[in-house]
Scaffold this motif. Structure first.
Motif, PDB file in Angstrom:
ATOM      1  N   UNK A 164       0.809  -1.218   0.000  1.00  0.00           N
ATOM      2  CA  UNK A 164       0.000   0.000   0.000  1.00  0.00           C
ATOM      3  C   UNK A 164       0.838   1.262   0.000  1.00  0.00           C
ATOM      4  N   UNK A 165       0.387   2.255  -0.750  1.00  0.00           N
ATOM      5  CA  UNK A 165       1.197   3.456  -0.975  1.00  0.00           C
ATOM      6  C   UNK A 165       0.732   4.680  -0.187  1.00  0.00           C
ATOM      7  N   UNK A 166      -0.433   4.607   0.405  1.00  0.00           N
ATOM      8  CA  UNK A 166      -0.988   5.758   1.114  1.00  0.00           C
ATOM      9  C   UNK A 166      -1.320   5.380   2.557  1.00  0.00           C
ATOM     10  N   UNK A 167      -2.063   6.229   3.216  1.00  0.00           N
ATOM     11  CA  UNK A 167      -2.601   5.884   4.524  1.00  0.00           C
ATOM     12  C   UNK A 167      -3.906   5.128   4.300  1.00  0.00           C
ATOM     13  N   UNK A 168      -4.021   3.938   4.888  1.00  0.00           N
ATOM     14  CA  UNK A 168      -5.213   3.117   4.658  1.00  0.00           C
ATOM     15  C   UNK A 168      -6.488   3.857   5.073  1.00  0.00           C
ATOM     16  N   UNK A 169      -6.386   4.712   6.074  1.00  0.00           N
ATOM     17  CA  UNK A 169      -7.565   5.440   6.563  1.00  0.00           C
ATOM     18  C   UNK A 169      -8.099   6.436   5.539  1.00  0.00           C
ATOM     19  N   UNK A 170      -7.345   6.707   4.477  1.00  0.00           N
ATOM     20  CA  UNK A 170      -7.833   7.595   3.415  1.00  0.00           C
ATOM     21  C   UNK A 170      -9.014   6.987   2.663  1.00  0.00           C
ATOM     22  N   UNK A 171      -9.178   5.673   2.774  1.00  0.00           N
ATOM     23  CA  UNK A 171     -10.152   4.991   1.931  1.00  0.00           C
ATOM     24  C   UNK A 171     -11.482   4.700   2.626  1.00  0.00           C
ATOM     25  N   UNK A 172     -11.633   5.125   3.868  1.00  0.00           N
ATOM     26  CA  UNK A 172     -12.898   4.872   4.548  1.00  0.00           C
ATOM     27  C   UNK A 172     -13.196   5.970   5.555  1.00  0.00           C
ATOM     28  N   UNK A 173     -14.455   6.031   5.956  1.00  0.00           N
ATOM     29  CA  UNK A 173     -14.899   6.943   7.004  1.00  0.00           C
ATOM     30  C   UNK A 173     -15.434   6.111   8.162  1.00  0.00           C
ATOM     31  N   UNK A 174     -14.949   6.417   9.350  1.00  0.00           N
ATOM     32  CA  UNK A 174     -15.382   5.683  10.537  1.00  0.00           C
ATOM     33  C   UNK A 174     -16.593   6.362  11.154  1.00  0.00           C
TER      34      UNK A 174
END
Length: 270
Positions: A164-174
């Motif tokens: 993975x190249x980014x922050x995984x949290x960029x892809x979802x909203x909690x």
């Protein structure tokens, strides 16, 4: 073929009434799951089970949800995804438009994993991902794009191991105890019901993923499904299987070349 006569007759009845064919699933696995369903629903015999599910579509849907396997996670087997980045993405990038089939997509974790990978590799905008499963309840969960926040630590570790190249949290909203996958990941995904044991090819694809599904089929059905994938792939298209699966018993075994022996990635060559 199911050799236990009682179970075979029950499964033949299911195929006749609903068109779902479980007769070529691995016998030990399907019998175990039917027995577990009977025990959890307090059904005393296969005759009673037949009366229950063959005359009530709601009961049958519940039966399907229980006996089909839905074990999955984001970036499951991370090195498989790392190999996709290394060995497949550059070749897919040569196509002006990319079609992917994820067969047996379960609740969608693998679908969103691939969408994230394609986003990072600049392919998602010109890709359509067809995500199919026999289990309509699992498909509905996949469409909703929601999963438990408790899984995020493990999923983040998998994502990083997968390159993975980014922050995984960029892809979802909690929100509360759940996360919602970013809408942009979902807009190029088509979810639909498809039965690998019964249904035919429905498109031509550059990449097909069917991971940890064939292990539940007997050798005859495995070969039949591999032929289906062969017929569904474009020339030099790619096929990804689970790490315990192979083309060993497939009629079309010689029509594929190994791209990554360990991670079970193959290319259609003839």
């Amino acid at each position: 073929m199911i050799v236990n006569e009682e179970f075979r007759q029950f499964l033949e009845s299911v195929r006749f009434v609903y068109g779902y064919d479980f007769t070529e699933y691995a016998e030990a696995s399907v019998v175990r799951r039917i027995r577990a369903f009977m025990e959890s629903n307090k059904v005393g015999s296969l005759k009673d089970l037949g009366i229950m599910v063959l005359k009530d579509e709601t009961a049958f849907e519940h039966f399907i949800q229980e006996i089909t396997v839905n074990v999955t996670e984001m970036f499951r087997d991370p090195l498989f995804y790392k190999s996709l980045r290394k060995n497949v993405v550059n070749r897919l990038a040569t196509y002006p438009f990319i079609k992917v089939w994820i067969a047996g997509c379960s609740t969608g974790e693998e679908v969103y994993s691939l969408a994230i990978l394609f986003r990072e590799e600049g392919l998602l905008d010109r890709t359509v991902i067809y995500a199919t499963d026999i289990n309509q309840d699992a498909l509905q969960k996949a469409k909703e794009g929601i999963c438990s926040i408790q899984s995020m630590k493990n999923y983040t570790e998998n994502y990083l191991k997968a390159g993975g190249k980014n922050s995984f949290s960029d892809y979802y909203k909690a929100k509360y105890n759940s996360v919602l996958w970013d809408k942009s990941l979902r807009q190029n995904i088509v979810f639909s019901v498809h039965n690998l044991a019964m249904d035919k090819s429905f498109n031509e694809f550059q990449l097909i993923l069917c991971r940890n599904v064939l292990i539940y089929f007997n050798q005859s059905l495995q070969s039949k499904v591999i032929t289906l994938f062969y017929e569904s792939l474009c020339p030099f298209g790619f096929l990804g299987l689970g790490n315990k699966e192979s083309l060993l018993f497939a009629e079309k075994q010689r029509s594929f070349e190994e791209i990554d022996k360990k991670e079970k990635i193959f290319m259609k060559v003839k």
